[in-house]
Design an enzyme around this catalytic site. Structure first.
Site, PDB file in Angstrom:
ATOM      1  N   GLY A  90       0.843  -1.189   0.000  1.00 21.93           N
ATOM      2  CA  GLY A  90       0.000   0.000   0.000  1.00 21.93           C
ATOM      3  C   GLY A  90       0.874   1.233   0.000  1.00 21.93           C
ATOM      4  N   GLY A  92       2.832   3.401   1.548  1.00 25.93           N
ATOM      5  CA  GLY A  92       3.489   3.471   2.840  1.00 25.93           C
ATOM      6  C   GLY A  92       4.141   4.818   3.080  1.00 25.93           C
ATOM      7  CE  LYS A 113       8.011   7.114  -4.315  1.00 22.72           C
ATOM      8  NZ  LYS A 113       8.396   6.500  -5.597  1.00 22.72           N
ATOM      9  N   GLY A 126       7.903   6.423   6.315  1.00 26.98           N
ATOM     10  CA  GLY A 126       6.972   7.202   5.499  1.00 26.98           C
ATOM     11  C   GLY A 126       7.630   8.337   4.728  1.00 26.98           C
ATOM     12  NE  ARG A 176       3.693   8.294  -8.337  1.00 30.91           N
ATOM     13  CZ  ARG A 176       4.166   7.230  -7.704  1.00 30.91           C
ATOM     14  NH1 ARG A 176       5.389   6.784  -7.964  1.00 30.91           N
ATOM     15  NH2 ARG A 176       3.438   6.613  -6.799  1.00 30.91           N
ATOM     16  NE  ARG A 183       0.796   1.668  -6.484  1.00 30.17           N
ATOM     17  CZ  ARG A 183       2.025   2.125  -6.301  1.00 30.17           C
ATOM     18  NH1 ARG A 183       3.052   1.353  -6.538  1.00 30.17           N
ATOM     19  NH2 ARG A 183       2.230   3.350  -5.875  1.00 30.17           N
ATOM     20  CG  ASP A 252       4.582  -3.775  -5.416  1.00 30.11           C
ATOM     21  OD1 ASP A 252       5.079  -4.869  -5.730  1.00 30.11           O
ATOM     22  OD2 ASP A 252       5.205  -2.879  -4.830  1.00 30.11           O
TER      23      ASP A 252
HETATM   24  P1  AMP Z   1       8.924   0.565  -3.410  1.00 25.71           P
HETATM   25  O1  AMP Z   1      10.145  -0.312  -3.303  1.00 25.71           O
HETATM   26  O2  AMP Z   1       9.234   2.025  -3.320  1.00 25.71           O
HETATM   27  O3  AMP Z   1       8.085   0.228  -4.570  1.00 25.71           O
HETATM   28  O4  AMP Z   1       8.063   0.267  -2.086  1.00 25.71           O
HETATM   29  C1  AMP Z   1       7.555  -0.992  -1.714  1.00 25.71           C
HETATM   30  C2  AMP Z   1       6.620  -0.834  -0.552  1.00 25.71           C
HETATM   31  O5  AMP Z   1       7.305  -0.314   0.590  1.00 25.71           O
HETATM   32  C3  AMP Z   1       5.463   0.145  -0.794  1.00 25.71           C
HETATM   33  O6  AMP Z   1       4.333  -0.344  -0.134  1.00 25.71           O
HETATM   34  C4  AMP Z   1       5.980   1.425  -0.194  1.00 25.71           C
HETATM   35  O7  AMP Z   1       4.942   2.298   0.174  1.00 25.71           O
HETATM   36  C5  AMP Z   1       6.737   0.908   1.016  1.00 25.71           C
HETATM   37  N1  AMP Z   1       7.823   1.825   1.417  1.00 25.71           N
HETATM   38  C6  AMP Z   1       8.975   2.076   0.779  1.00 25.71           C
HETATM   39  N2  AMP Z   1       9.723   2.960   1.453  1.00 25.71           N
HETATM   40  C7  AMP Z   1       9.032   3.285   2.574  1.00 25.71           C
HETATM   41  C8  AMP Z   1       9.259   4.150   3.674  1.00 25.71           C
HETATM   42  N3  AMP Z   1      10.372   4.871   3.786  1.00 25.71           N
HETATM   43  N4  AMP Z   1       8.298   4.226   4.622  1.00 25.71           N
HETATM   44  C9  AMP Z   1       7.171   3.501   4.542  1.00 25.71           C
HETATM   45  N5  AMP Z   1       6.902   2.667   3.536  1.00 25.71           N
HETATM   46  C10 AMP Z   1       7.807   2.554   2.549  1.00 25.71           C
HETATM   47 MG    MG Z   2       6.392   0.710  -5.225  1.00 29.78          MG
END
Ligand code: AMP
Ligand code: MG
Length: 486
Positions: A90, A92, A113, A126, A176, A183, A252
């Site tokens: 989701g 995050g 973001k 986050g 963005r 997705r 995703d």
């Molecule tokens: P990504 O690798 O950016 O596609 O992220 C994969 C998952 O991890 C997604 O659900 C993101 O929202 C979550 N995510 C990545 N980085 C963070 C972060 N710093 N804090 C919280 N969630 C994160």
């Molecule tokens: Mg992602």
């Protein structure tokens, strides 16, 4: 032109309700300042580029202010990460602020973001760091300028809010834009959690908002899947033709619209290398450059699985079977253009493969080769490029065959150059260039990132005085390790 404060919102995704997303307010970052904004992306919202200069702009895009009609929400989805199903992902660290309707009647998602923790943050903070926000910004606007379907980026704001990664960094936010943030993983989430009604609601939303033509078909969901297959075939063909390596093709991170989405440790190839792995954390090379083709098909199969709720599996299989031939046709078409060829011939695929093998064997710069090939008439261009190859016999044999293919084209060198330069960029977003402007931005100097963004927004144009941006990487910039930790 609109002013920043009177954007029109129509939040269709938010109206799907709490099964699809959760209301969360952005957590502002401290002392925000604008790093860079994209005039082209601002135009999508009918915004005057001058609006980026006002203080309110950085406030709005750093979580300090919100439009009255915005409804910030974190979306829930799941997905296959490195081939393994993760049941709950989701937003995050990003929020869908709402959907802006522009003068042309287009809906554009505003997604912030780095907006702080959400119910989907798991162990994360986050946040997004400045370096990854700049990288996504530059790539989004550059791929668009190259003609590659992608989400867009409006701006990056920097802050004094500390963030811990391998070392202390600072938080940033990226705004963005995309026509949709749905997705493959959205469909997987409702399929695997056995929520058939919500799956249907999601499907209807996607069909009505983004694929209305499919609703006219006898089997709308099959038509939808076929269209997603077609769009992805075209997308991946562009990636392969232009040397773009996404790096994290988890399901995703795959958009239902067939656009490049969720930039992480991506790279454009410098030297041609079919086996290039741009993601430092990808030990097995699952997402290597050449694997992007079968992996896209793998992800489409994962989406197809979720659509078995609506469509007979045999029909889905048949539609999935279109992916490879469509990809191949698009790819050949793009590569023919890159070679300056104006028609198709039997041996073109082999001609392209032989060239790539020669480039691979001699570590030839992928972007500069094609640009130089169009600079002068074939014989002169080939004589100059020959210097870069180790296997001279191989190159000479290829060059002879290529020249024979060019002979039929009698449009003249001027027309050939214009045609080839129109598809072969002079400027490409090389990792070392991004690294240089990131280091300056981390010191508070935003001039370099703004200049690089401007150059990369016109990648096919000669830009006098900017030639240094077309140079191959220096030794330090060849093997930069970019990981997922952003
Ligand atoms: P990504 O690798 O950016 O596609 O992220 C994969 C998952 O991890 C997604 O659900 C993101 O929202 C979550 N995510 C990545 N980085 C963070 C972060 N710093 N804090 C919280 N969630 C994160
Ligand atoms: Mg992602």
């Amino acid at each position: 032109m609109k002013s920043l404060t009177d954007l029109t919102f129509d939040n269709r995704f938010a109206r799907l309700g709490d099964a699809f997303s959760t209301e969360v307010l952005p957590e502002p970052i401290a002392e925000p300042r604008l790093v860079v904004a994209s005039p082209a992306a601002m135009a999508l919202l009918d915004l005057d580029p001058a609006e980026a200069e006002c203080e309110e702009f950085a406030q709005l895009f750093a979580g300090h202010k919100l439009w009255h009609a915005a409804e910030p929400r974190a979306m829930v989805y799941s997905g296959h990460q490195f081939g393994v199903y993760n049941p709950r992902l989701g937003d995050g660290r990003g929020l869908l602020l709402g959907e802006v309707v522009n003068a042309a009647g287009e809906h554009w998602d505003l997604h912030l973001k780095g907006a702080g923790q959400t119910p989907y943050s798991r162990m994360g903070d986050g946040r997004a760091v400045l370096r990854s926000s700049i990288r996504e910004f530059l790539a989004s606007e550059h791929l668009h300028a190259l003609g590659i379907p992608t989400s867009r980026a409006l701006c990056v704001t920097a802050s004094n809010t500390p963030v811990w990664r391998e070392k202390k960094e600072s938080a940033a936010m990226l705004l963005r834009l995309a026509r949709s943030h749905v997705r493959f993983g959205h469909f997987e989430y409702f399929y695997y959690t056995r929520q058939p009604e919500q799956l249907k609601q999601l499907g209807e939303h996607v069909l009505h908002c983004h694929f209305p033509g499919c609703l006219e078909q006898e089997q709308p969901y099959l038509a939808l899947f076929r269209e997603v297959v077609e769009r992805n075939a075209a997308l991946i063909a562009h990636w392969q033709a232009y040397g773009f390596c996404h790096g994290v093709m988890n399901s995703d991170n795959m958009s239902i619209l067939g656009i490049t989405f969720d930039y992480g440790p991506y790279a454009f190839l410098d030297d041609f290398d079919a086996n290039h792995i741009c993601n430092h954390s990808d030990d097995s090379g699952r997402y290597s450059f050449s694997n992007q083709v079968p992996i896209a098909q793998w992800n489409l199969a994962a989406l197809g699985q979720a659509l078995t709720a609506f469509v007979e599996i045999e029909a889905l299989r048949e539609a999935l079977g279109l992916f490879l031939p469509l990809y191949q046709a698009h790819y050949l078409d793009l590569m023919r253009r890159r070679l300056g060829l104006t028609d198709a011939a039997e041996g073109d695929e082999a001609l392209i493969q032989r060239l790539l093998q020669l480039m691979q064997g001699s570590a030839v710069d992928y972007t500069n080769f094609f640009r130089a090939l169009g600079d002068s008439a074939p014989a002169q261009a080939l004589a100059r490029l020959r210097e870069d190859f180790v296997d001279l016999a191989g190159f000479d044999a290829w060059a002879a065959d290529y020249q024979a293919r060019c002979a039929a084209d009698d449009g003249g060198q001027e027309a050939r150059r214009a045609r080839m330069h129109g598809v072969n960029p002079k400027y490409i977003l090389r990792n070392y260039l991004a690294q240089q402007v990131i280091e300056a931005a981390e010191q508070g100097d935003y001039g370099p990132v703004r200049e690089l963004h401007a150059v990369l927004s016109r990648p096919f144009d000669e830009q006098p005085g900017m030639e240094r941006y077309a140079e191959r990487p220096p030794e330090w910039g060849k093997h930069l390790a970019i990981s997922c930790s952003s």
